[in-house]
Design a protein around this motif. Structure first.
Motif, PDB file in Angstrom:
ATOM      1  N   ASN A 189      38.205  47.076  34.371  1.00 57.07           N
ATOM      2  CA  ASN A 189      37.927  45.852  34.540  1.00 57.07           C
ATOM      3  C   ASN A 189      38.991  45.200  35.554  1.00 57.07           C
ATOM      4  OD1 ASN A 189      35.627  45.247  32.913  1.00 57.07           O
ATOM      5  ND2 ASN A 189      36.954  45.542  31.124  1.00 57.07           N
ATOM      6  N   ASP A 204      43.403  41.401  43.220  1.00 56.40           N
ATOM      7  CA  ASP A 204      44.036  42.163  44.223  1.00 56.40           C
ATOM      8  C   ASP A 204      44.921  43.112  43.848  1.00 56.40           C
ATOM      9  OD1 ASP A 204      42.702  40.196  45.413  1.00 56.40           O
ATOM     10  OD2 ASP A 204      42.991  40.697  47.407  1.00 56.40           O
ATOM     11  N   VAL A 235      40.035  35.941  50.170  1.00 60.09           N
ATOM     12  CA  VAL A 235      40.647  35.190  49.229  1.00 60.09           C
ATOM     13  C   VAL A 235      41.367  36.208  48.081  1.00 60.09           C
ATOM     14  CG1 VAL A 235      40.415  33.313  47.503  1.00 60.09           C
ATOM     15  CG2 VAL A 235      39.299  33.317  49.456  1.00 60.09           C
ATOM     16  N   GLU A 236      42.707  35.973  47.936  1.00 63.26           N
ATOM     17  CA  GLU A 236      43.176  36.991  47.022  1.00 63.26           C
ATOM     18  C   GLU A 236      42.849  36.659  45.612  1.00 63.26           C
ATOM     19  OE1 GLU A 236      47.566  37.201  47.198  1.00 63.26           O
ATOM     20  OE2 GLU A 236      47.628  38.728  45.443  1.00 63.26           O
ATOM     21  N   ASN A 237      42.426  37.405  44.858  1.00 62.56           N
ATOM     22  CA  ASN A 237      41.904  37.147  43.390  1.00 62.56           C
ATOM     23  C   ASN A 237      43.170  37.308  42.485  1.00 62.56           C
ATOM     24  OD1 ASN A 237      41.002  37.430  40.543  1.00 62.56           O
ATOM     25  ND2 ASN A 237      39.159  37.917  41.095  1.00 62.56           N
ATOM     26  N   VAL A 238      43.665  36.041  42.049  1.00 63.61           N
ATOM     27  CA  VAL A 238      44.879  36.138  41.075  1.00 63.61           C
ATOM     28  C   VAL A 238      44.591  35.463  39.690  1.00 63.61           C
ATOM     29  CG1 VAL A 238      46.643  35.828  42.888  1.00 63.61           C
ATOM     30  CG2 VAL A 238      45.543  33.880  41.876  1.00 63.61           C
ATOM     31  N   VAL A 239      43.112  35.248  39.272  1.00 62.78           N
ATOM     32  CA  VAL A 239      42.879  34.671  38.207  1.00 62.78           C
ATOM     33  C   VAL A 239      42.975  35.512  36.856  1.00 62.78           C
ATOM     34  CG1 VAL A 239      40.254  35.253  38.446  1.00 62.78           C
ATOM     35  CG2 VAL A 239      40.977  33.260  37.138  1.00 62.78           C
ATOM     36  N   ALA A 240      43.030  34.985  35.795  1.00 62.18           N
ATOM     37  CA  ALA A 240      42.928  35.889  34.445  1.00 62.18           C
ATOM     38  C   ALA A 240      41.637  36.492  34.395  1.00 62.18           C
ATOM     39  CB  ALA A 240      43.381  34.887  33.377  1.00 62.18           C
ATOM     40  N   SER A 241      41.556  37.272  33.511  1.00 62.65           N
ATOM     41  CA  SER A 241      40.434  37.777  33.287  1.00 62.65           C
ATOM     42  C   SER A 241      39.418  37.643  32.107  1.00 62.65           C
ATOM     43  CB  SER A 241      40.498  39.512  32.828  1.00 62.65           C
ATOM     44  OG  SER A 241      41.236  39.489  31.683  1.00 62.65           O
ATOM     45  N   LYS A 248      37.719  32.115  34.543  1.00 65.83           N
ATOM     46  CA  LYS A 248      37.069  32.572  35.825  1.00 65.83           C
ATOM     47  C   LYS A 248      36.356  31.230  36.183  1.00 65.83           C
ATOM     48  CE  LYS A 248      37.439  37.510  35.835  1.00 65.83           C
ATOM     49  NZ  LYS A 248      36.901  38.742  36.453  1.00 65.83           N
ATOM     50  N   GLY A 269      32.729  48.361  32.567  1.00 68.02           N
ATOM     51  CA  GLY A 269      34.167  48.132  31.563  1.00 68.02           C
ATOM     52  C   GLY A 269      33.697  47.239  30.337  1.00 68.02           C
ATOM     53  N   TRP A 277      35.171  35.464  41.117  1.00 66.15           N
ATOM     54  CA  TRP A 277      35.145  36.245  39.941  1.00 66.15           C
ATOM     55  C   TRP A 277      35.941  37.670  40.103  1.00 66.15           C
ATOM     56  CZ3 TRP A 277      32.268  35.312  34.762  1.00 66.15           C
ATOM     57  CH2 TRP A 277      32.164  34.009  34.620  1.00 66.15           C
ATOM     58  N   ASN A 278      34.877  38.568  41.107  1.00 59.78           N
ATOM     59  CA  ASN A 278      35.450  39.641  41.482  1.00 59.78           C
ATOM     60  C   ASN A 278      35.237  40.170  42.956  1.00 59.78           C
ATOM     61  OD1 ASN A 278      33.066  42.050  41.489  1.00 59.78           O
ATOM     62  ND2 ASN A 278      32.334  40.416  40.157  1.00 59.78           N
ATOM     63  N   PRO A 279      35.778  41.232  43.387  1.00 60.46           N
ATOM     64  CA  PRO A 279      35.630  41.410  44.582  1.00 60.46           C
ATOM     65  C   PRO A 279      34.475  42.545  45.068  1.00 60.46           C
ATOM     66  CG  PRO A 279      37.583  42.848  43.884  1.00 60.46           C
ATOM     67  CD  PRO A 279      36.963  42.057  42.615  1.00 60.46           C
TER      68      PRO A 279
END
Lengths: 397, 397
Positions: free
Chosen positions: A321, A325, B69-75, B80, B274, B301-303
């Motif tokens: 999950n 990055d 776009v770098e993903n830095v968000v919580a899961s 999201k 997951g 949300w995700n890459p």
């Protein structure tokens, strides 16, 4: 004496540089390096990675390049083991040729070192070892290959297997394998005593397949940790799969991961979708050396797999999950530096002085490369170009 | 009047045949069909599949072709959702262009019909719908596109959203969407009453995102089943994700699956690695219409994701521990016939009279195609060639 200069590459996504190779090692990094008559490759701004590390596969028994075999076997491990042992003979599977086929596929995809298990059993004896050892010899200049003597059909339950394991280690297997001391061998003490005794007597590391789930796997883990400490084998023992660490008990698993780190035991996970897996980030945070691999591919167990360790990083990240990055990059690190640590590869990396095992791929960032899986633009082993634009420059036939 | 003849293809892996197309439909199958001046394509013995069906994605918000776009968000889902709603504006995401980009990628990979959710919320109003509706219009000749009005940010918790949903359905959305009536909207009765009321008033089907895990998801499932029966909506309600059906209670989940089949409720799973997933084979054996999709891809949300529904069959099969050829073929069936059933696509298939939505891929068997993911050799939509050798013949820009 510079042998190769690759211009305009971004090491692990950092600022563009040239890289010069001499004597199979990285000799210099910087802008506008002199070519001095060496071969020059244009990196075109590609990402530069150290060679990908395939730390767990079964080169001796892929069906790559053979006739299609319909899979009709039951899904439990015992059925798969017995079916495979029977069918290898029926199909006349040639471990030397099959391992060569997979090695060539791996090279095309940027893998520069492989740890392969080879079946050791009383039906085929050391045939798997001999075949893969021939492949190791044949491709010695283009890939590092470690061989694990692996008692796939069980050891304590099949008389004569221990002696074959001993012989395999004398004849060139690098590592002592083990397999589900409870669930397959039904004698955890007997199995682990033999595995650790072989390791100590031959002075070789250990790599144990541990599929045992839940409490059973944790029980076996305890016995492995005890013996690792007792024999002073920190940094020499790998537990592969370790499904039991996927148990849904975060505190308990967390404590065990700290204990694993303390004992210097290492982990391997392929990131399988359908079973519990060790929590990657928690394990890395504990300081555990963690690697990954393709496992068996296109074989009598299952039809999946393509020997792409960049895709394996994606699978491992997705399985855990990981969407950020920075986390996806940690999964990639498992398939490069993590594998090198577990395999004990010397001078691995992208520093001056390291061996020149290099992969170039397109991508704005490492994460983009992991999710888009670009063709490998250039693969270099010890300074020699071994693959280009997705095609290996060596053959299997 | 024959428009196209494709020679030497193996429908679903069966014996080689020619296939003739007229008026957008399959007109004849057999050996040595007369060309009668029609365009002739050489299938070269390739596998022939009906068009792949992408039954769950989010065309309006992929970042394909935009800056990284770098993903830095919580899961967690709430983080999201909020991050995405904010960032869409910051990035100036254009739903028309972005959906076109993903549609072209889908066509290149053999998809001939897509069901896309589009965000309906009080920040962007109907902008997502308008953009994707423009894409639906633009590509009407080359792909079928269904649009779900989807209250991504919640409906009961954001005043004004119900009215926007109503307006979206008036303005051309085909399906009423819903989202986690408990976990996001905190009002399961209110949420589901609105969703079913909108469906009945507009005479449109329902597709609900249900991420709610375990007991919570099963509770909501019960309310969905009750309303489906009460409103006589058998065959009109899809529950997407349905993680709660992955609960480790085989008998209980089995009974619920039978109840779902009885109510004519349909399921969608992307086979995520997951989280728990509905047991595919058990659900199919119960007689449930079951489809799959890419879900959001390369987005905030995700890459992950590549719009390849052949790979989705592989992911779904692997996630469900399917290794036998016959089982892998059932996963492929989910991505073809299953999707068509859920989307209610008329005359879908490979019989004479069916629409000529066709995909050619190399492979000795269907399972080999699922595990090797060959380039799509030829993609045909309503008798027209829309992609060749992995490249779409339409553009997004």
């Amino acid at each position: 004496m510079t042998d190769l200069v690759i211009r305009n590459v971004r090491p692990l996504g950092k600022a563009a540089t040239d890289i010069a190779v001499a004597g199979g090692r990285i000799a210099a990094m910087g802008t506008n390096l002199p070519a001095n008559g060496a071969l020059v490759e244009d990196g075109g701004g590609a990402l530069l990675l150290p060679g990908l590390i395939e730390a767990h596969t079964h080169l001796d028994k892929t069906l790559l390049g053979m006739d299609w075999v319909e899979n009709v076997v039951a899904s439990d491990i015992r059925s798969k083991i017995d079916n495979e042992r029977e069918m290898k003979g029926v199909l006349g599977l040639d471990p030397a040729l099959q391992s060569a086929r997979q090695v060539v596929m791996s090279i095309a995809r940027g893998t520069t070192a492989i740890r392969s298990h080879v079946d050791i059993d009383t039906t085929y004896g050391l045939a798997g070892l001999e075949g893969v050892a021939a492949t190791r010899e044949r491709y010695a200049d283009v890939i590092d290959l470690q061989i694990v003597a692996f008692p796939q059909s069980g050891m304590m339950i099949r008389k004569g297997t221990v002696e074959l394991m001993d012989e395999a280690l004398r004849q060139g297997a690098d590592i002592v394998g083990g397999l589900d001391p409870c669930a397959i061998d039904f004698d955890p003490k007997g199995h682990l005593d033999v595995v650790f005794d072989l390791a100590v007597r031959h002075g070789k590391p250990i790599d144990i397949h541990l599929h045992e789930p839940g409490e059973l796997g944790l029980f076996t883990f305890g016995m492995i940790l005890e013996r690792t400490r007792a024999h002073g084998l920190a940094g020499k023992v790998t537990v592969s799969h370790a499904f039991s660490l996927g148990m849904n008990d975060y505190l308990r698993v967390g404590r065990l991961l700290d204990e694993i780190a303390g004992a210097g035991v290492m982990l391997m996970s392929t990131g399988p979708a359908g079973v519990p897996v060790p929590p990657l980030i928690r394990a890395l945070d504990a300081g555990i050396a963690f690697c990954s691999g393709t496992d068996g591919m296109r074989d009598l167990w299952n039809p999946y797999g393509n020997a792409d360790m960049l895709q394996r990083a994606q699978i491992l990240a997705d399985r855990n999950n990981l969407s950020r990055d920075a986390e996806v990059e940690r999964a990639l690190d498992v398939c490069t530096f993590g594998g090198a640590a577990v395999m004990g590869l010397p001078d691995y990396g992208l520093k001056v002085g390291d061996f020149a095992d290099l992969v170039l791929v397109e991508g704005r960032t490492l994460t983009e490369a992991v999710v888009t899986l670009p063709q490998r633009k250039l693969v270099v082993k010890r300074g020699r170009v071994v693959a280009r634009d997705g095609e290996a420059l060596v053959e299997a036939a």
